[in-house]
Design a protein around this motif. Structure first.
Motif, PDB file in Angstrom:
ATOM      1  N   LYS A 426     -18.534  17.254  24.730  1.00  0.00           N
ATOM      2  CA  LYS A 426     -19.931  17.547  24.871  1.00  0.00           C
ATOM      3  C   LYS A 426     -20.251  18.870  24.392  1.00  0.00           C
ATOM      4  N   VAL A 427     -20.766  19.173  22.860  1.00  0.00           N
ATOM      5  CA  VAL A 427     -21.415  20.046  22.332  1.00  0.00           C
ATOM      6  C   VAL A 427     -22.867  20.321  22.269  1.00  0.00           C
ATOM      7  N   TYR A 446     -29.817  18.805  21.525  1.00  0.00           N
ATOM      8  CA  TYR A 446     -30.235  19.976  22.377  1.00  0.00           C
ATOM      9  C   TYR A 446     -30.308  19.874  23.638  1.00  0.00           C
ATOM     10  N   LEU A 447     -30.285  20.792  24.510  1.00  0.00           N
ATOM     11  CA  LEU A 447     -30.064  20.689  25.722  1.00  0.00           C
ATOM     12  C   LEU A 447     -31.733  20.716  26.353  1.00  0.00           C
ATOM     13  N   VAL A 459     -21.948  24.651  26.013  1.00  0.00           N
ATOM     14  CA  VAL A 459     -23.539  24.739  25.452  1.00  0.00           C
ATOM     15  C   VAL A 459     -23.517  25.614  23.893  1.00  0.00           C
ATOM     16  N   ILE A 460     -24.108  25.553  23.027  1.00  0.00           N
ATOM     17  CA  ILE A 460     -24.284  26.903  22.326  1.00  0.00           C
ATOM     18  C   ILE A 460     -26.016  27.256  22.441  1.00  0.00           C
ATOM     19  N   VAL A 525     -21.522  30.842  23.860  1.00  0.00           N
ATOM     20  CA  VAL A 525     -20.472  29.766  23.824  1.00  0.00           C
ATOM     21  C   VAL A 525     -20.415  29.181  24.945  1.00  0.00           C
ATOM     22  N   ASN A 526     -20.949  28.273  25.785  1.00  0.00           N
ATOM     23  CA  ASN A 526     -20.574  28.216  27.110  1.00  0.00           C
ATOM     24  C   ASN A 526     -20.203  27.353  27.141  1.00  0.00           C
TER      25      ASN A 526
END
Length: 545
Positions: A426-427, A446-447, A459-460, A525-526
């Motif tokens: 998932k991104v 969106y996180l 997570v970007i 990019v995490n």
């Protein structure tokens, strides 16, 4: 009007930028239900809100929603084209005002529409420039209505004031300003004051409607705490750097021995208070401190001359000297907007919130320039035209820098789609404003604080669009896979912590614009990482939180 189109049409495809996303979200809601002014179950700036009400006045989003209700889709060229009506209204209104207060209305109008603050705000969707446009229209109609004793112009002015207030709440500042014009011109007729009923009634009814709907009236202020020294310092700098070429202020306003003496006494403490203060804290470098010193000197001279002109006009009141009320009115306009900015609206300074200051400053500049070097008209003309040319150059430079900044996130989102669109994990995206909008357009969720993320998810994040605005990633539960630093070869920055540029908010930096080649952002990019053992451990629960 031709110049407005010339300066706007090349930017018609500019990416949506900064708070534009808020207006798009509420426009889409109103396209489905024109009476709805809230977003349901929405994660915003690190908070989950069941019903996020529109913090802005509703008229602009209602106007844009009509395009979507007619079957159109959200697009940059369409929305920017629809927005063009507002800078055109501003140009016509400024011309009408300038005819009343100066002998060179065209030059005054061109200075406004080519100013850095005006040009940048002409190319986005925020309500500040529409609010300025309608406020200028109401001012022009009211002033000519009072002077010509025309009830029709006064009635139209009242309608325009109502539209302005429902476009941007900050436009309420124009109401007491125009009341002051009538009082200064000793016009006590009943019909002169009847137009003010319209904006006050419209705003009052709107507050009652929202309170009845949601239990709370719309907020006029962010109420996040006021830091007056911080606000005043930034306002002086922003006034000096975004209305027109700053060195022209110094040339025009440092004419008499008294002016030079005042500057000699004021500049050292001002520069210490601003440039050396930030330099000592390590927030700016020496070149940025030099830029800041010039802008705070120019801004101080603007404020100083506004007061000198206003007080000089007031001294002519007992003798009823011809034209005594005009500079007093410009000073009242100037101070009224500053009061609204400092007390009633927001606790930080942004150029867009100072747009209503531009007209009185420009009118004063032209009035003072008309009296400059009376025996040398060619030199005076050369000074004015050089100022106009340099202002246009500044305005276009600022607008292009902001154009490049806005386009960064549209480009980054497309690049991330190519790299991670087919990722088995998932991104997510983490960040607000244009970064959030374009990442969402490419399908990245969106996180938010209520999102359910798992170990291994990607997570970007955007440094500029997330720091201090959204909840950070849980420390110790992620690793950075890669970092990209978008850049631009154009050496001007509009909103950039590394360049100390804070056009949209001095939280990012003390300069409205900065001459700099600093990176535009840091895109990380995490990957989330923690142990999972069936039941959630304390560490896993902490990561989920």
């Amino acid at each position: 009007m031709a110049l407005v189109l010339l300066f706007s049409l090349p930017f018609i495809n500019q990416a949506f930028h900064w708070d534009d996303r808020d207006y798009i979200e509420f426009t889409q809601v109103q396209a489905r239900d024109i009476t709805q002014v809230h977003l349901t179950d929405y994660s915003y700036r690190g908070h989950f809100i069941r019903g996020l009400r529109n913090p802005h006045a509703p008229l602009l989003t209602t106007y844009l929603s009509l395009l979507l209700r007619s079957g159109a889709q959200v697009s940059e060229p369409l929305f920017h084209a629809a927005y063009l009506v507002f800078p055109l209204i501003a140009a016509l209104s400024m011309y009408a005002l300038s005819r009343r207060f100066t002998r060179h209305p065209l030059i005054a109008t061109l200075l406004l529409v080519s100013s850095p603050g005006f040009l940048v705000m002409s190319h986005n969707l925020m309500d500040n420039l529409p609010g300025l446009s309608l406020s200028l229209a109401s001012a022009a109609l009211f002033i000519w209505g009072v002077d010509k004793n025309s009830w029709k112009l006064l009635l139209c002015s009242g309608i325009m004031m109502g539209l302005a207030v429902m476009t941007a709440y900050q436009s309420l500042a124009i109401v007491p300003v125009l009341m002051a014009y009538a009082l200064l011109n000793r016009n006590f007729k009943q019909k002169t004051y009847l137009p003010f009923i319209i904006p006050l009634a419209v705003y009052g009814l709107w507050r009652m409607y929202i309170k009845g709907l949601y239990g709370h009236a719309p907020a006029v202020s962010y109420k996040a705490g006021l830091h007056f020294d911080w606000q005043i310092r930034s306002m002086i700098v922003f006034i000096g750097g975004t209305i027109f070429f700053p060195l022209s202020f110094l040339v025009l306003f440092l004419r008499s021995r008294l002016d030079i003496m005042i500057a000699f006494l004021a500049f050292p403490p001002l520069i210490t208070w601003a440039a050396i203060y930030y330099l000592g804290r390590g927030e700016i470098d020496s070149f940025q401190a030099f830029q800041l010193a010039i802008l705070i000197a120019a801004g101080f001279m603007v404020i100083y001359r506004m007061f000198v002109a206003g007080v000089s006009g007031l001294m002519g009141w007992p003798q009823n000297r011809k034209g005594w009320a005009d500079p007093v009115f410009l000073l009242v306009w100037f101070l009224g907007v500053i009061l609204v900015q400092m007390v009633f609206m927001i606790p930080y300074v942004a150029v867009r919130h100072l747009l209503l200051l531009f007209p009185p400053v420009i009118l004063l500049f032209i009035r003072e320039a008309e009296a400059l070097w009376p025996m040398r008209p060619r030199l005076r003309g050369a000074f004015v035209y050089i100022t106009l040319g340099l202002t246009m150059l500044m305005g276009l430079s600022a607008a292009y820098a902001d154009y490049r900044m806005a386009g960064t996130y549209r480009e980054v989102a497309g690049q991330m789609k190519e790299k991670y669109g087919d990722s088995p994990n998932k991104v997510w995206s983490l960040g607000e404003f244009d970064f959030r909008y374009y990442m969402g357009q490419e399908g990245f969720e969106y996180l938010g604080v209520n999102s359910v993320a798992k170990s291994g998810d990607i997570v970007i994040s955007s440094y500029v669009c997330s720091t201090g605005i959204v909840a950070p990633l849980p420390e110790g539960y992620y690793r950075v896979l890669s970092r990209e630093e978008p850049s631009s070869g154009y050496p001007v920055r509009s909103m950039n912590p590394w360049a100390a540029a804070g056009f949209y908010g001095n939280l990012m930096g003390p300069l409205p614009f900065s001459i700099s080649d600093a990176k535009l952002d840091e895109i990380d990019v995490n990957q989330l990482c923690w142990e999972t053992t069936g039941e959630a451990s304390g560490e896993e629960q902490q990561a989920d939180d």
